[in-house]
Design a protein around this motif. Structure first.
Motif, mmCIF file in Angstrom:
data_model
loop_
_atom_site.group_PDB
_atom_site.id
_atom_site.type_symbol
_atom_site.label_atom_id
_atom_site.label_comp_id
_atom_site.label_asym_id
_atom_site.label_seq_id
_atom_site.Cartn_x
_atom_site.Cartn_y
_atom_site.Cartn_z
ATOM 1 N N ALA A 307 0.299 -2.102 1.527
ATOM 2 C CA ALA A 307 -0.204 -0.759 1.837
ATOM 3 C C ALA A 307 -1.510 -0.481 1.095
ATOM 4 O O ALA A 307 -2.446 0.111 1.657
ATOM 5 C CB ALA A 307 0.847 0.290 1.482
ATOM 6 N N GLN A 308 -1.584 -0.902 -0.150
ATOM 7 C CA GLN A 308 -2.809 -0.687 -0.926
ATOM 8 C C GLN A 308 -3.972 -1.489 -0.350
ATOM 9 O O GLN A 308 -5.102 -0.988 -0.263
ATOM 10 C CB GLN A 308 -2.560 -1.073 -2.384
ATOM 11 C CG GLN A 308 -1.627 -0.115 -3.119
ATOM 12 C CD GLN A 308 -1.094 -0.695 -4.416
ATOM 13 O OE1 GLN A 308 -1.141 -1.902 -4.650
ATOM 14 N NE2 GLN A 308 -0.566 0.170 -5.276
ATOM 15 N N LEU A 309 -3.701 -2.732 0.061
ATOM 16 C CA LEU A 309 -4.767 -3.540 0.653
ATOM 17 C C LEU A 309 -5.232 -2.938 1.978
ATOM 18 O O LEU A 309 -6.436 -2.918 2.274
ATOM 19 C CB LEU A 309 -4.288 -4.975 0.866
ATOM 20 C CG LEU A 309 -5.307 -5.923 1.514
ATOM 21 C CD1 LEU A 309 -6.576 -6.033 0.674
ATOM 22 C CD2 LEU A 309 -4.691 -7.301 1.747
ATOM 23 N N THR A 310 -4.295 -2.429 2.761
ATOM 24 C CA THR A 310 -4.668 -1.789 4.030
ATOM 25 C C THR A 310 -5.588 -0.596 3.785
ATOM 26 O O THR A 310 -6.602 -0.420 4.478
ATOM 27 C CB THR A 310 -3.409 -1.338 4.785
ATOM 28 O OG1 THR A 310 -2.593 -2.487 5.068
ATOM 29 C CG2 THR A 310 -3.775 -0.646 6.088
ATOM 30 N N LEU A 311 -5.254 0.214 2.789
ATOM 31 C CA LEU A 311 -6.094 1.362 2.459
ATOM 32 C C LEU A 311 -7.463 0.907 1.952
ATOM 33 O O LEU A 311 -8.499 1.481 2.328
ATOM 34 C CB LEU A 311 -5.401 2.234 1.414
ATOM 35 C CG LEU A 311 -6.193 3.442 0.888
ATOM 36 C CD1 LEU A 311 -6.725 4.300 2.031
ATOM 37 C CD2 LEU A 311 -5.331 4.269 -0.060
ATOM 38 N N ASP A 362 -3.261 4.418 -4.906
ATOM 39 C CA ASP A 362 -2.077 5.269 -4.732
ATOM 40 C C ASP A 362 -2.456 6.747 -4.774
ATOM 41 O O ASP A 362 -1.908 7.568 -4.024
ATOM 42 C CB ASP A 362 -1.044 4.961 -5.815
ATOM 43 C CG ASP A 362 -0.351 3.622 -5.594
ATOM 44 O OD1 ASP A 362 -0.459 3.076 -4.473
ATOM 45 O OD2 ASP A 362 0.284 3.117 -6.541
ATOM 46 N N THR A 363 -3.400 7.097 -5.645
ATOM 47 C CA THR A 363 -3.857 8.491 -5.712
ATOM 48 C C THR A 363 -4.564 8.883 -4.421
ATOM 49 O O THR A 363 -4.309 9.957 -3.852
ATOM 50 C CB THR A 363 -4.805 8.679 -6.914
ATOM 51 O OG1 THR A 363 -4.122 8.323 -8.119
ATOM 52 C CG2 THR A 363 -5.288 10.118 -7.001
ATOM 53 N N LEU A 364 -5.434 8.020 -3.944
ATOM 54 C CA LEU A 364 -6.181 8.310 -2.718
ATOM 55 C C LEU A 364 -5.259 8.364 -1.508
ATOM 56 O O LEU A 364 -5.489 9.149 -0.568
ATOM 57 C CB LEU A 364 -7.257 7.246 -2.525
ATOM 58 C CG LEU A 364 -8.340 7.496 -1.472
ATOM 59 C CD1 LEU A 364 -9.103 8.779 -1.786
ATOM 60 C CD2 LEU A 364 -9.292 6.312 -1.405
#
Length: 464
Positions: A307-311, A362-364
């Motif tokens: 999920a972080q890489l996708t963002l 995660d914050t973004l």
């Protein structure tokens, strides 16, 4: 009779330079070339002691590798792949390792296609079989009878008449010295240390009826060498894949090329020639060649989660907009974090880079919209420190972190040699022996060795 260099033309976007098996020739890829015409240009290379090169006396592995590198230096342009069938697989691995280290004057390697390849490690073969094959050339070239025996032992079913006749002709004209050199020395060679790990797209085709180099054996032989390998078993197939399963092999190659090879930008020819030339140190050439390898579409993040890489990829689309031939700069940043690399500094207000990236993303994510049209405003607010996002990083630290993110993403884009060509940066071409630099430093002028894309008028005769 087999042709010297099997070639399929038709404006294909990538060329496959194919290295044949023991006792074969470039002509063993003729049918594959016809099947792939217009999608992949196939050019076979006769190796020393075989085919049209049967009269070459030095068929050692070292001489064979040098022969292939020389051929590629004259023929490889644009985006290209290395192919290897059986014996040719070990040679291809050695050539590819030299390209990715920068030790060969070559640019553009985008993948490999291996068919029942001999591995970089010693080839699995019983001594009984080795001695029997050596006995076939004890008194000269292979006889018709021994050629027939070889084909029977290496195919699941008898080849069609034309393919069979060509295969026998190739075996009969093979140099006995080359045959012995491979069985006595080449197949036993352990080139694992020299080859190392080759991180590029690789397709491995192997038959289920091939004993030593078949589908069940190949993952164990090659998985550590080619971490991105795609292993494709071919049912009811022996060792002579290009002749036994031409259609199936061509279909697998076409899918592989579309899925994994034709990704990202390619380096323009004039820039590739500069990188391959003597103004660029081998180490620098190797770095640029590795950066130009197509990204892994199935990349598994090492520091971030999926999920972080996708963002991060969605952020990258805004920070570094690219056309269809895009570089996966987000995945390259994740790999950079995994290697512990960076720009040498970080804000005292932020944790170490891996932690900062996870916390920042995660914050973004808490305020990131699903509608792409709304993302630019959200990112701009975070960059300016006016975001409503709340999480592990407050607005002030999120702003600082995004400075690093933008720097990392742009650096990864600029590090690609195609990007250097796009902006006209050739400052890497100041090496060689002796070291050479720039003579013409006036605005709007370029030296005669610089690609035309740099712009300006040419100054000749006084270039370093």
């Amino acid at each position: 009779m087999p042709t010297e260099n099997a070639t399929a033309t038709g404006g294909a976007p990538v060329t496959l330079f194919a290295l044949h098996a023991l006792g074969a020739s470039a002509g063993s890829f003729d049918r594959l070339a016809e099947r792939l015409d217009g999608r992949v240009r196939v050019e076979g290379i006769d190796l020393p002691g075989f085919g049209s090169a049967a009269s070459m006396t030095d068929s050692s592995v070292a001489a064979t590798v040098a022969h292939v590198v020389d051929h590629l230096a004259h023929r490889a342009r644009g985006r290209w792949m290395l192919g290897g069938h059986s014996m040719g697989g070990k040679i291809a691995a050695l050539v590819a390792s030299r390209v990715l280290r920068g030790d060969a004057p070559l640019v553009g390697l985008a993948g490999m296609v291996l068919m029942a390849p001999s591995p970089p490690s010693p080839e699995p073969m019983s001594e009984e079989r080795r001695e029997r094959m050596l006995s076939w050339v004890a008194e000269g070239p292979l006889s018709d009878e021994d050629a027939e025996t070889f084909l029977d032992q290496n195919t699941a079913e008898r080849l069609d008449p034309a393919a069979h006749a060509n295969a026998v002709a190739d075996l009969r004209r093979t140099s006995p010295d080359a045959w012995r050199a491979w069985l006595d020395t080449g197949s036993r060679l352990d080139a694992s240390a020299e080859v190392g790990t080759l991180d590029l797209p690789v397709l491995v085709l192997a038959g289920t009826d091939d004993d030593d180099l078949g589908a069940s054996a190949q993952p164990g032989l090659l998985a550590s060498v080619y971490p991105r390998a795609r292993f494709v078993p071919l049912d009811d197939t022996g060792h002579l894949i290009p002749l036994e399963r031409t259609a199936e092999a061509a279909a697998a190659i076409a899918r592989f090329v579309d899925d994994e090879v034709l990704l990202g930008p390619s380096v323009p020819d004039d820039w590739a020639a500069l990188i391959a030339g003597d103004r660029v140190d081998a180490r620098v050439r190797g770095i640029l060649n590795r950066r130009a390898v197509p990204d892994d579409r199935g990349y598994a993040p090492e520091v971030l989660d999926v999920a972080q890489l996708t963002l991060l990829r969605e952020v990258a689309d805004l920070v570094v907009p690219q056309d269809d031939a895009a570089i996966d700069v987000a995945a390259r940043v994740d790999a950079q974090l995994a290697r512990g690399e960076g720009d040498g500094w970080r804000s005292a207000d932020l944790p170490p880079d891996p932690e900062a990236y996870r916390a920042g993303l995660d914050t973004l994510a808490a305020v990131w919209p699903t509608d792409p049209a709304e993302r630019e405003d959200v990112l701009r607010a975070a960059i300016e420190g006016t975001t409503d996002a709340r999480g592990a990083l407050d607005a002030a630290r999120l702003k600082i972190w995004l400075e690093d993110v933008r720097n990392d993403l742009v650096r990864q884009w600029l590090a690609h040699p195609a990007s250097m060509a796009r902006i006209g940066y050739d400052g890497f071409a100041t090496g060689g022996t002796p070291i050479r630099g720039f003579v013409e430093l006036r605005l709007g002028r370029r030296e005669d060795w610089e690609p035309a894309g740099v712009g300006g008028t040419v100054t000749t005769g006084d270039s370093a």
